[in-house]
Design a protein around this motif. Sequence first.
Motif, short mmCIF file in Angstrom:
data_model
loop_
_atom_site.label_atom_id
_atom_site.label_comp_id
_atom_site.label_asym_id
_atom_site.label_seq_id
_atom_site.Cartn_x
_atom_site.Cartn_y
_atom_site.Cartn_z
N THR A 85 2.19 6.25 -2.01
CA THR A 85 3.32 5.29 -0.85
C THR A 85 4.47 6.28 -0.32
OG1 THR A 85 2.71 3.18 -2.39
CG2 THR A 85 4.55 3.09 -0.75
N VAL A 86 5.58 6.80 -0.93
CA VAL A 86 5.78 7.85 -0.80
C VAL A 86 5.20 9.25 0.55
CG1 VAL A 86 7.84 9.46 -1.57
CG2 VAL A 86 7.94 7.66 -2.38
N LEU A 133 -3.65 1.41 -0.37
CA LEU A 133 -3.56 1.20 -2.27
C LEU A 133 -2.61 0.14 -2.22
CD1 LEU A 133 -0.08 4.27 -0.80
CD2 LEU A 133 -2.16 4.46 -2.66
N PHE A 134 -2.01 -0.59 -2.23
CA PHE A 134 -1.76 -2.16 -2.81
C PHE A 134 -2.79 -2.82 -2.69
CE2 PHE A 134 3.10 -2.55 -1.17
CZ PHE A 134 2.98 -0.75 -1.32
N THR A 164 0.56 5.47 -8.12
CA THR A 164 0.82 4.53 -6.78
C THR A 164 2.27 4.88 -5.55
OG1 THR A 164 -0.86 2.86 -7.85
CG2 THR A 164 0.41 2.16 -5.79
N ILE A 165 3.61 4.73 -7.08
CA ILE A 165 5.06 4.88 -5.90
C ILE A 165 4.60 6.13 -5.05
CG2 ILE A 165 7.23 5.28 -6.34
CD1 ILE A 165 7.09 3.12 -8.67
N LEU A 219 5.00 1.68 -15.36
CA LEU A 219 5.56 1.12 -13.98
C LEU A 219 4.72 2.80 -13.12
CD1 LEU A 219 8.42 -0.08 -11.86
CD2 LEU A 219 9.07 2.94 -12.36
N ASP A 220 3.79 1.96 -11.92
CA ASP A 220 2.75 2.70 -11.97
C ASP A 220 2.95 3.66 -10.88
OD1 ASP A 220 0.23 3.85 -10.81
OD2 ASP A 220 -0.90 1.72 -10.44
#
Lengths: 510, 226
Positions: free
Chosen positions: B151-152, B181-182, B147-148, B143-144
Motif C-alpha cells: 500500500t505504501v 490489494l484490499f 500488504t502495508i 499484522l499483514d
Amino acid sequence: MDQLTHLLEGFSVALTPSNLLFLVIGAVLGTAVGVLPGLGSAMAVALLLPVTFSLDPTGAFIMFASIYFGGLFGDSTAGILLNTPGNSSAIATTFEGHRMAKDGRAAKALGTSAIGAFLGGTIACVLVVFFSPAIVRLATVMGPAEYFALTVFAFVAIAAVVADSIVRGLVSLGLGFAVGMVGIDAMSGAERFTGGTPVLFDGISIIVVTVGLLAIGEVLHVAGRIRTAGGNGPFLSPKGSPLLNRREWRQALPAFLRGTAFGVPFGAIPVGGSEVPTFLAYGTEKRLARRRGDADFGTRGAIQGVAAPEAAGNATAGSAMGALLALGLPTSATAAMMIAAFQQYGMQPGPLLFERSGDLVWPLLASLFLGLGILLIINLPFAALWARLLVIPRHYLYAGIAVVAMLGVYAISSRVLDLWMALAIGVVGVIMRHFSLPIAPVLIAAILGPMAETQLRRALAVSEGDPTALVASPFTIVLYLLLAATVAVSVVQHLRHARAERATKARVPA
Amino acid sequence: MTGGTTAARERAAQPQAPRPQQARRWSTGRGELWVAGGVLALAGALASGTATMEVPDGVAAPGPQFFPWLVVGLLAVVGVALGAQVLLQARRAHADGGAPATMSNDLLEDLGAIDGTSELRIVSPADAAPAPGEDPEDDGARLDVRTIALTVAALAGFALALTWLGWILSAAALFWALARLFGSGRPLLDVGVAVIVASVIQLAFGAGLGLPLPAGILEGVVPWTS
C-alpha cells in the motif's frame, strides 16, 4: 438580550440559498462519515480544508459545523443495526441500541438516537448563545499566564484521559509539539528545525499532519488486517415507526435531559471529545435502571440507555463550538481542525472573534440550530437508508479514502512534496496505532503547541523571567489545582486497574 | 445468516475492551523498545537542532530556544519512562487503537459501570478472538506487513506519477491498485470504477471548484481536464 438580536440577524444570513446549500452538504457528508466505520468528522473537515480555500469563510464554517454534528448523528446507526459503532462516540449507545434492534425495535432505537442527538445539541447551542457574552467577558480579563494555564490543562487532560497509560499520552503530545515547532519562529524570526530548506519555513501544514495520521494511517492500518478480518454481522432492518409514543417519551425525556447535563460541561473541557460523557451517561442510566428494578436494561434493551448517551454526545459538540468560538480552545479533534480552518482564513478564535468577526460568528451559531433541524429530518425517517452505505465494499471504500486523502493533501499548495510528507506521517500513524499510542494528542499539541509557546514567552517577558507570574492569579491557581486533581484521579485509576488485571491473571492463567 | 456463523460470532464474543471494530489486543512486547528508542532519538535530534539554532540578535528573554528545550526534556523523560514500562511489564496487553481518538479503556469501563459481562459481549468485533492455542506473543506477526508495504508503495508510486501521468490516470491507477490489494476479486470491474472515481473528482474539484489538478500526458486530449 443583545445576543437574541444578533442571533436573528445571524439567521437572516444563514438562510441565504448558498449558505443553506453548504449546510445541507455538510449535514449529508457528516452523516455519511458518521455512519461509515473508520471515518470521522475530524478527517472529513481536514480533507475539505484545502478545497475550501476559495470559498467564503461563513459558508465553509457552516459546512464544517454541520459535518461535526452530522457525524454524531450518523455514528449510532451502524452501532444499532450492525453492532459496529461508526465512531467511538457511539459505543455507549450501541450497548442498549443493538439490544433493542435484536428485540425488533430497531426503528425505535434509531428514532430515539436521532431525537436525543437533536435535543442534546439544541439545548447545548441555546446555552452557548446565552452564555457566550459572559464567556467572552471572562476571556477578555485573561492574560498570557491564564491562556498558558488553559493550554497546559488541555495538554495534560487529553494525555491523561486518552491513553491507557499517561506515558503514552505524553509521548504523543511530545510528537505533536515537535511537529508544531518546525518553521520560522513568529516572535523572533529564528529558523527552527527546517534543515535550511525553504519549503519548511512555513512549518508542516496541519492538514498534512491530520490527513497523514487519520486518513492514510487508517488506510495502512486497515491494509494490515483486511485480509484476515471478517465481514459484517447480520444486518437488522428496522421496521415500524421511529417516533416515540407518550409512554416512551415519559421514559426517554428525563434520560435526554440527564444526558445533556453530562454532555454540556464536558464539551467545554478538553478531555478528548464525547467518549467520557457518553459513558458517564450510560453508566448513570444503568445504575438508575438497577435501582428502579428495570428488567429491560441489559436484556431487551431500554430506551433510556440509547437516549442519554446520544443526547450527551451531541451536547458536547454544542458546547465544544462555544468553547472554540469564545475561548479559542479546541476540546476535540474536530474542534482542533476548525481552529486550523480559522487560521487558514487568518482569524484567531477567542474573545476578539465576537467583536471583529460578528458577521461570521452569529450566522454560524444560527446555522447550528438550522443544521440540527435538517439533520433530524434526514436522519429520523431515513436512518435505514443511511445504513445502506455500509454495503459499499470495503476495498472500494478504503481505496476511495486514499484517493481523496491524496487529493486533499495535493490541493493545499499543489506540491508533490506534501504527498511525501503525508505518506511518511501516515507510516508513523500506523506505527502509533500498532503500539496503541493515541493520535488525538498529536493533533491537539501540533495546533495548540505554538499558541502555548507564544503565551508562555509573553507571560515570562512581562514578568521579566519570573516564573511565579504563571501562577499569580486566582484563575491560574484554580486551573492548576483542577489539573492536579485530574492527574491524581487518572493515576489512582490506572493503578487500581493494573492491580485488578494482575489479580485476574493470577486466577485465570491466560 | 446460517447457524454456523452465529456460533462463530458467539465464540468470538468473549469479554474484551469496548472498542468499535478492530478491538484486538496487541501484546506490545519488546518491539516497543524501538518506539522508546525512536522517541529518544527524536529528543536527541531536537536537542542538537536547538543547540545549533541561529538566534537573531536582540531577542527578548525567553527566546526561540526556550520552548524547544522544554519539549526535548519532555521527550527524553517520556522516552525513558516508556522504555522502563516496556521492560517492566513486557507482556501487558494494550487495546489496539482502532479509532482515531482512542480513549483509555479502563476509564471508560469505570464511567460506564461496565462490568465486563453484559456490555462487552454485545459489542463484539468480527475478528475479536485469537484462535485457541495461538501464542499471544505472536500478535505482531499477524499484522499483514506485506500488504502495508505494498500500500505504501502504491501511494509512493502515485506521488511519483502524479505530475507526469496527470490526475485522472494516476488516481485511477492508485484506486485500482488499492482495491486489488484490499481483496477485490474483480479487476476488470475495478478499472471502470477507478476511472469513474478519478474523473468525477476531476470534474467536481477541478472543473467545479477550480482546483489546479495536473493534466499530465492527457493535456489537451480531454478538454475538461484543464
